[in-house]
Design an enzyme around this catalytic site. Structure first.
Site, mmCIF file in Angstrom:
data_model
loop_
_atom_site.group_PDB
_atom_site.id
_atom_site.type_symbol
_atom_site.label_atom_id
_atom_site.label_comp_id
_atom_site.label_asym_id
_atom_site.label_seq_id
_atom_site.Cartn_x
_atom_site.Cartn_y
_atom_site.Cartn_z
ATOM 1 N N ARG A 179 0.846 -1.208 0.000
ATOM 2 C CA ARG A 179 0.000 0.000 0.000
ATOM 3 C C ARG A 179 0.872 1.246 0.000
ATOM 4 N NH1 ARG A 179 -2.326 -3.666 3.670
ATOM 5 N NH2 ARG A 179 -4.452 -4.289 3.138
ATOM 6 N N HIS A 199 -3.443 0.442 8.804
ATOM 7 C CA HIS A 199 -3.962 -0.449 7.763
ATOM 8 C C HIS A 199 -2.789 -0.949 6.922
ATOM 9 C CE1 HIS A 199 -6.804 -2.181 5.026
ATOM 10 N NE2 HIS A 199 -6.498 -1.401 4.026
HETATM 11 O O1 TXD Z 1 -10.013 -0.605 3.076
HETATM 12 C C1 TXD Z 1 -9.460 0.233 2.411
HETATM 13 N N1 TXD Z 1 -9.209 1.422 2.920
HETATM 14 C C2 TXD Z 1 -9.098 -0.064 1.016
HETATM 15 C C3 TXD Z 1 -8.530 0.980 0.209
HETATM 16 C C4 TXD Z 1 -9.312 -1.354 0.482
HETATM 17 C C5 TXD Z 1 -9.070 -1.582 -0.858
HETATM 18 C C6 TXD Z 1 -8.569 -0.554 -1.754
HETATM 19 N N2 TXD Z 1 -8.310 0.689 -1.152
HETATM 20 C C7 TXD Z 1 -7.844 1.835 -1.928
HETATM 21 O O2 TXD Z 1 -8.962 2.568 -2.413
HETATM 22 C C8 TXD Z 1 -7.046 1.533 -3.157
HETATM 23 O O3 TXD Z 1 -5.724 1.195 -2.835
HETATM 24 C C9 TXD Z 1 -7.143 2.862 -3.905
HETATM 25 O O4 TXD Z 1 -6.195 3.775 -3.404
HETATM 26 C C10 TXD Z 1 -8.550 3.346 -3.565
HETATM 27 C C11 TXD Z 1 -9.563 3.207 -4.697
HETATM 28 O O5 TXD Z 1 -9.643 1.884 -5.112
HETATM 29 P P1 TXD Z 1 -10.498 1.482 -6.420
HETATM 30 O O6 TXD Z 1 -10.397 0.018 -6.563
HETATM 31 O O7 TXD Z 1 -11.831 2.113 -6.393
HETATM 32 O O8 TXD Z 1 -9.609 2.175 -7.568
HETATM 33 P P2 TXD Z 1 -10.024 2.579 -9.061
HETATM 34 O O9 TXD Z 1 -11.046 1.645 -9.602
HETATM 35 O O10 TXD Z 1 -8.770 2.758 -9.820
HETATM 36 O O11 TXD Z 1 -10.739 3.988 -8.874
HETATM 37 C C12 TXD Z 1 -10.052 5.128 -8.510
HETATM 38 C C13 TXD Z 1 -10.726 6.286 -9.202
HETATM 39 C C14 TXD Z 1 -10.639 6.231 -10.737
HETATM 40 O O12 TXD Z 1 -11.927 6.238 -11.316
HETATM 41 C C15 TXD Z 1 -9.869 7.522 -11.096
HETATM 42 O O13 TXD Z 1 -10.306 8.131 -12.310
HETATM 43 C C16 TXD Z 1 -10.200 8.388 -9.897
HETATM 44 O O14 TXD Z 1 -10.115 7.514 -8.782
HETATM 45 N N3 TXD Z 1 -9.282 9.522 -9.737
HETATM 46 C C17 TXD Z 1 -9.693 10.712 -9.264
HETATM 47 N N4 TXD Z 1 -10.894 11.109 -8.832
HETATM 48 C C18 TXD Z 1 -10.992 12.400 -8.426
HETATM 49 N N5 TXD Z 1 -9.962 13.255 -8.429
HETATM 50 C C19 TXD Z 1 -8.745 12.882 -8.846
HETATM 51 N N6 TXD Z 1 -7.706 13.743 -8.823
HETATM 52 C C20 TXD Z 1 -8.568 11.555 -9.296
HETATM 53 N N7 TXD Z 1 -7.530 10.869 -9.772
HETATM 54 C C21 TXD Z 1 -7.981 9.618 -10.034
#
Ligand code: TXD
EC number: 1.1.1.37
Length: 316
Positions: A89, A176
């Site tokens: 992570r 975490h």
């Molecule tokens: O329990 C926990 N806390 C977690 C955390 C368990 C599993 C995964 N966890 C974390 O959540 C994972 O390591 C990631 O850092 C986040 C999001 O996971 P997800 O699986 O939803 O990732 P995706 O599918 O890649 O989605 C991330 C989205 C994607 O649509 C990007 O376009 C968007 O984030 N993104 C943004 N949104 C807004 N603003 C900005 N700047 C931006 N950059 C990327």
């Protein structure tokens, strides 16, 4: 009573499931924000069009504009990259810090009274950064990790003992990361200490080994899913876990949930965000539940906190 409003920042894997769960439970009106054009709009249209089937009636909006999050009661942040196989992570810190900086500024400007639940990894560092940039009180910026880590631990115990997952209560503390602290002594099946049941089944020595294996699996459970999926990390379970926290806040339920909270002396930790049990109500963190750790538990907690400190201090 006015309807509640929930904004979800990040419309990827977790963000989409969050939106659907908010709708299914009619927690309030929902805004899904992402920087990718069309993605949040498409997901929200898709979810909205099945309201007549699933029988929910809330407003669902996808957007690329922070203005749409105004007047949110709760904001859940998943923006940021997920892990790929072989990554820790902590490897995400550089890229996700940049993303979190812009997200926190958007929330600060457009939803200054909201309560923020951060999910993005590395969790403890991203919550810290989000609080710092928004300047919101600590009670209104929290992180989700412990509900999920505890649910994973409880699942393994239920499967091992052949009992319903509904009857296992488990808790994890700490950061975490791979040093998180599953609290065996406070884990029970219908109130009966879990070690008592494992010892009945296996005898004392083997029971200890079985528990150690479950603790180890809990610590690596996120990575286990990443290794299977290969393209990203868990998304159903983090979404459900954050929704339990959001629901407790929106409905002022005062549930006691393991939450990444800012500690000011509790459990011997001062000035860092770490996972501990907290009462969640409409003010966010209403109190932190304290209890005594034995020497071994405290040592594990200290190790986990040291890892969080190392990471957080590296951002300074
Ligand atoms: O329990 C926990 N806390 C977690 C955390 C368990 C599993 C995964 N966890 C974390 O959540 C994972 O390591 C990631 O850092 C986040 C999001 O996971 P997800 O699986 O939803 O990732 P995706 O599918 O890649 O989605 C991330 C989205 C994607 O649509 C990007 O376009 C968007 O984030 N993104 C943004 N949104 C807004 N603003 C900005 N700047 C931006 N950059 C990327």
């Amino acid at each position: 009573m006015a309807r509640k409003k929930i904004s979800l920042i990040g419309g990827g894997q977790i963000g989409g499931v969050l939106a659907q769960l908010c709708a299914l439970r009619e927690l309030g009106d929902v805004v899904l924000f992402d920087i990718v054009e069309g993605l949040p709009q498409g997901k929200m249209l898709d979810i909205a069009e099945v309201g007549p089937v699933d029988r929910y009636d809330v407003d669902l909006k996808g957007t690329n504009s922070y203005e749409d999050i105004k007047d949110s009661d709760v904001v859940i942040v998943t923006a940021g990259l997920p892990r790929k196989p072989g990554m820790s992570r902590d490897d995400l810190i550089e890229v996700n810090s940049k993303i979190m900086t812009s997200v926190a500024e958007g929330i600060k400007t457009y939803a200054p009274n909201s309560i923020i639940i951060v999910i993005s990894n590395p969790l403890d560092a991203m919550v810290t950064l989000c609080q710092k940039i928004t300047g919101f009180p600590y009670s209104r910026v929290i992180g989700q990790a412990g509900v999920l880590d505890s649910a994973r631990f409880a699942s393994f115990i239920a499967w091992e003992l052949g009992v319903s997952v509904k009857d296992v209560t488990a808790m994890t503390l700490g950061g975490h990361g791979d040093d998180m602290v599953p609290l065996v002594r406070y884990t029970s099946v219908c109130g009966i200490p879990v070690m008592e049941l494992l010892e009945q089944k296996y005898g004392a020595e083997k029971a200890k080994e079985v528990m150690e294996a479950m603790v180890k699996r809990t610590r690596g459970a996120g990575g286990e899913v990443v290794a299977l999926l290969k393209t990203g990390s868990a998304f159903y379970s983090p979404a459900s876990s954050a929704i339990a926290m959001a629901e407790s806040i929106l409905k002022d339920q005062k549930r006691v949930l393991p939450t990444c909270c800012f500690l000011q002396g509790e459990f011997g930790v001062n000035g860092y965000y770490v996972g501990v049990p907290a009462v969640l109500g409409d003010k966010g963190v209403e109190s932190i539940i304290q209890f005594k750790l034995d020497a071994e538990e405290q040592a594990m907690m200290d190790k986990s906190v040291a890892a969080v400190k190392g990471l957080v201090d590296s951002m300074k």
